[in-house]
Design an enzyme around this catalytic site. Structure first.
Site, PDB file in Angstrom:
ATOM      1  N   SER A 114       0.794  -1.222   0.000  1.00  0.00           N
ATOM      2  CA  SER A 114       0.000   0.000   0.000  1.00  0.00           C
ATOM      3  C   SER A 114       0.825   1.270   0.000  1.00  0.00           C
ATOM      4  O   SER A 114       0.383   2.297  -0.513  1.00  0.00           O
ATOM      5  CB  SER A 114      -0.924   0.020   1.220  1.00  0.00           C
ATOM      6  N   CYS A 115       1.996   1.267   0.598  1.00  0.00           N
ATOM      7  CA  CYS A 115       2.736   2.525   0.684  1.00  0.00           C
ATOM      8  C   CYS A 115       4.208   2.251   0.900  1.00  0.00           C
ATOM      9  O   CYS A 115       4.615   1.158   1.234  1.00  0.00           O
ATOM     10  CB  CYS A 115       2.201   3.389   1.819  1.00  0.00           C
TER      11      CYS A 115
END
Length: 279
Positions: A114-115
């Site tokens: 996700s990041c």
């Protein structure tokens, strides 16, 4: 096995007229990736090409680099309390010569599904873990070839036609020939699926190729391209500042806002052949 699409009843309003009707949606389910039986991470994905997704993620994280690094892949039976198989847990077995991920790093990689972490630590992590360099890849590609990639990618999106809700990642050769395409609700998953398929077929590093994505070019997508040895990443939308920093640091050509004959080349423009190049 999970379905790629799902049907739901919706209220449709068009120019003042309303009616209830079924609508087709892109499916989204969690998938747990295990390595040697140990849980590593969970990502939300569209079911399908799950084995490609799992090994593609491991390429991105620097765990595996070639098909010989993977001893086997399987769905885990008994994933539910009653012993049923949800087909949402994939276990990757590593070859004896491959070190297992450090258990202390679970969910704490320099980047996740996700990041990514911010700043210099992120750039250093990719530079020190990449198995190949893309800086010396001799690929050159014309703007006319690049201009044709979005339409080719869109034409290959089978599930998008029925849902309108999926990202796509396509791998192309130097002449614009489509080598592979994958779709997913997550743009990062679509890229992992393409890279994972290439690894399982023995094609890594992906020298002389272009990775085309349907959304923006984030840091994590540049990272995934670099880790797979892809020299050119093109996106229909904008890159982030850290994505440009990593591309420049790695010697990757980064193209954004690729829409028809219009595009922005943020770094690595020496690989771009212009019809009439001026200084």
């Amino acid at each position: 096995m999970g379905r790629v699409t799902a049907r739901r009843r919706v209220l449709r309003v068009r120019e003042g007229d309303s009616s209830y009707r079924p609508d087709t949606l892109a499916a989204e389910e969690p998938m747990e990736i295990r390595v040697g039986g140990r849980p590593l991470t969970v990502t939300m994905r569209t079911p399908g090409d799950d084995f490609d997704l799992a090994v593609g993620f491991l390429v991105s994280e620097g765990v595996v680099h070639t098909a010989a690094d993977v001893a086997g892949i399987r769905y885990c039976a008994g994933a539910t309390a009653d012993g049923g198989n949800t087909y949402n847990v994939v276990d990757v077995g590593l070859a004896p010569h491959v070190a297992a991920p450090d258990a202390s790093l679970e969910r704490n990689f320099y980047t996740t599904s996700s990041c990514g972490l911010c700043g210099k630590a992120s750039l250093d992590a990719v530079r020190t873990t990449a198995a190949w360099t893309v800086a010396e890849d001799p690929l050159r590609i014309g703007t006319d070839t690049l201009a044709g990639l979005p339409d080719k990618l869109r034409a290959a999106q089978r599930v998008f036609d029925t849902t309108g809700g999926l990202h796509a990642a396509g791998l192309f050769g130097p002449d614009g020939e489509l080598l592979g395409v994958r779709e997913d609700v997550g743009r990062h998953n679509a890229v992992d699926k393409v890279i994972g398929h290439a690894l399982r077929e023995g094609f890594l590093p992906l020298r002389g190729t272009v990775l085309m994505v349907s959304g923006r070019a984030s840091f994590e997508l540049v990272q995934k391209a670099v880790m797979a040895g892809v020299p050119v990443l093109a996106a229909v939308s904008a890159p982030s500042s850290l994505a440009v920093d990593l591309a420049a640091e790695s010697g990757l050509t980064l193209v954004g806002f690729l829409r028809g004959a219009s595009m922005n080349v943020y770094c690595g423009d020496e690989r771009i052949d212009l019809p009439d190049r001026r200084p």
